[in-house]
Motif scaffolding. Structure first.
Motif, mmCIF file in Angstrom:
data_model
loop_
_atom_site.group_PDB
_atom_site.id
_atom_site.type_symbol
_atom_site.label_atom_id
_atom_site.label_comp_id
_atom_site.label_asym_id
_atom_site.label_seq_id
_atom_site.Cartn_x
_atom_site.Cartn_y
_atom_site.Cartn_z
ATOM 1 N N ALA A 110 0.902 -1.222 -0.040
ATOM 2 C CA ALA A 110 -0.183 -0.072 0.018
ATOM 3 C C ALA A 110 0.937 1.415 -0.002
ATOM 4 N N GLY A 111 2.033 1.200 0.627
ATOM 5 C CA GLY A 111 2.661 2.427 0.870
ATOM 6 C C GLY A 111 3.239 2.948 -0.583
ATOM 7 N N ALA A 112 3.545 2.119 -1.641
ATOM 8 C CA ALA A 112 3.913 2.579 -2.727
ATOM 9 C C ALA A 112 2.814 3.298 -3.498
ATOM 10 N N PHE A 113 1.644 3.190 -3.077
ATOM 11 C CA PHE A 113 0.391 4.168 -3.611
ATOM 12 C C PHE A 113 -0.063 5.162 -2.768
ATOM 13 N N GLY A 114 0.823 5.292 -1.762
ATOM 14 C CA GLY A 114 0.337 6.669 -0.810
ATOM 15 C C GLY A 114 -0.662 6.291 0.393
ATOM 16 N N TYR A 115 -0.978 4.753 0.513
ATOM 17 C CA TYR A 115 -1.687 4.490 1.660
ATOM 18 C C TYR A 115 -0.981 3.883 2.843
ATOM 19 N N ARG A 116 -1.146 4.511 4.049
ATOM 20 C CA ARG A 116 -0.417 4.250 5.069
ATOM 21 C C ARG A 116 -1.288 3.663 6.249
ATOM 22 N N HIS A 117 -0.884 2.649 7.038
ATOM 23 C CA HIS A 117 -1.574 2.356 8.268
ATOM 24 C C HIS A 117 -1.128 3.041 9.253
ATOM 25 N N PRO A 118 -1.988 4.100 10.318
ATOM 26 C CA PRO A 118 -1.256 4.856 10.984
ATOM 27 C C PRO A 118 -0.891 4.080 12.411
ATOM 28 N N ALA A 119 -0.002 4.843 12.969
ATOM 29 C CA ALA A 119 0.555 3.978 14.231
ATOM 30 C C ALA A 119 -0.557 3.775 15.174
ATOM 31 N N TRP A 120 -1.358 4.718 15.464
ATOM 32 C CA TRP A 120 -2.416 4.141 16.632
ATOM 33 C C TRP A 120 -3.351 3.177 16.065
ATOM 34 N N ALA A 121 -3.392 2.727 14.915
ATOM 35 C CA ALA A 121 -4.241 1.573 14.471
ATOM 36 C C ALA A 121 -3.480 0.351 14.345
#
Length: 244
Positions: A110-121
């Motif tokens: 996902a990171g290669a397309f600008g989507y991130r999993h936030p630290a709080w999640a």
């Protein structure tokens, strides 16, 4: 925050539908990036990403508090309210968990397309949510390389090679795709040479440095004024000195 709108009150006409997920919308660049991510996911899994939520208006955020209590974000503060987050599900409709093949795939891709999993999640975060993914900008942070900006523009044009060629010629002539290009005479700024430069702020607060934000503004300007990049390119060629 973007576009001058309040969280949860973004006009629907400024959002784009997620093509395979009926009823769900995001900011247009987030949809373009998600569509590209989904193409890779579908190639690996044989089906589309399951979307359980996307833009959540203010009323929807209030309802989420009613439905989920303290597990829901305070209305008016949700990333969903900026149309920059999606919730991912299983084919059964249930939310993915940290043991899900989809979650593990997203961590890798996902990171290669600008989507991130936030630290709080994260699993050890304050509110673990394997299903929640946020769009932070395709091709990374501010100051994207010109090749990233071009890839983003091509995707935004639906892969139309003719229109992209016109756009490439136009912006090579205007700025050489430099997000910090400044016209010394007029003050026009960035890849699309916005005049005044502050017009770019309608596409994002990072307009001074983020090439992708500038491309997003430029494509909207071109569509509204000339109908297409080729229309803008034809106008540019017919004016000396060149402008559009």
């Amino acid at each position: 925050p973007w576009g001058g709108w309040e969280n949860g009150f973004i006009p629907e006409e400024l959002l784009s539908p997620i093509p395979w997920a009926q009823g769900y919308r995001l900011r247009s660049d987030a949809v373009h990036a998600l569509t590209a991510l989904n193409a890779e996911y579908r190639a690996d899994f044989g089906h589309d990403l399951v979307i359980n939520d996307a833009y959540r208006d203010y009323a929807g955020q209030v309802q989420a508090v009613i439905d989920y209590g303290g597990k829901a974000t305070t209305p008016g503060t949700s990333i969903h309210g900026w149309a920059l987050a999606v919730d991912i599900g299983e084919q059964s409709g249930a939310a993915i968990d940290f043991d899900s093949d989809t979650y593990r795939w997203l961590v890798e891709h996902a990171g290669a397309f600008g989507y991130r999993h936030p630290a709080w999640a994260e699993e050890d975060g304050g509110r673990p949510e394997a299903w929640h993914w946020e769009f932070w900008g395709w091709a990374g942070s501010a100051g994207a390389d010109p090749s990233d900006a071009k890839a983003y523009a091509r995707a935004a044009l639906g892969g139309d090679g003719v229109q992209f060629d016109c756009l490439d010629r136009l912006w090579n002539g205007e700025s050489s795709w430099d997000p910090h290009a400044v016209n010394a005479a007029s003050g026009a700024y960035g890849i699309p040479q916005a005049l005044p430069a502050e017009k770019l702020a309608t596409a994002g607060a990072d307009w001074r440095d983020n090439a992708l934000t500038q491309v997003r503004w430029g494509l909207t300007y071109i569509t509204d004024r000339y109908g297409s990049p080729c229309g803008a390119w034809a106008f540019w060629q017919n004016n000396t000195p060149h402008w559009y």
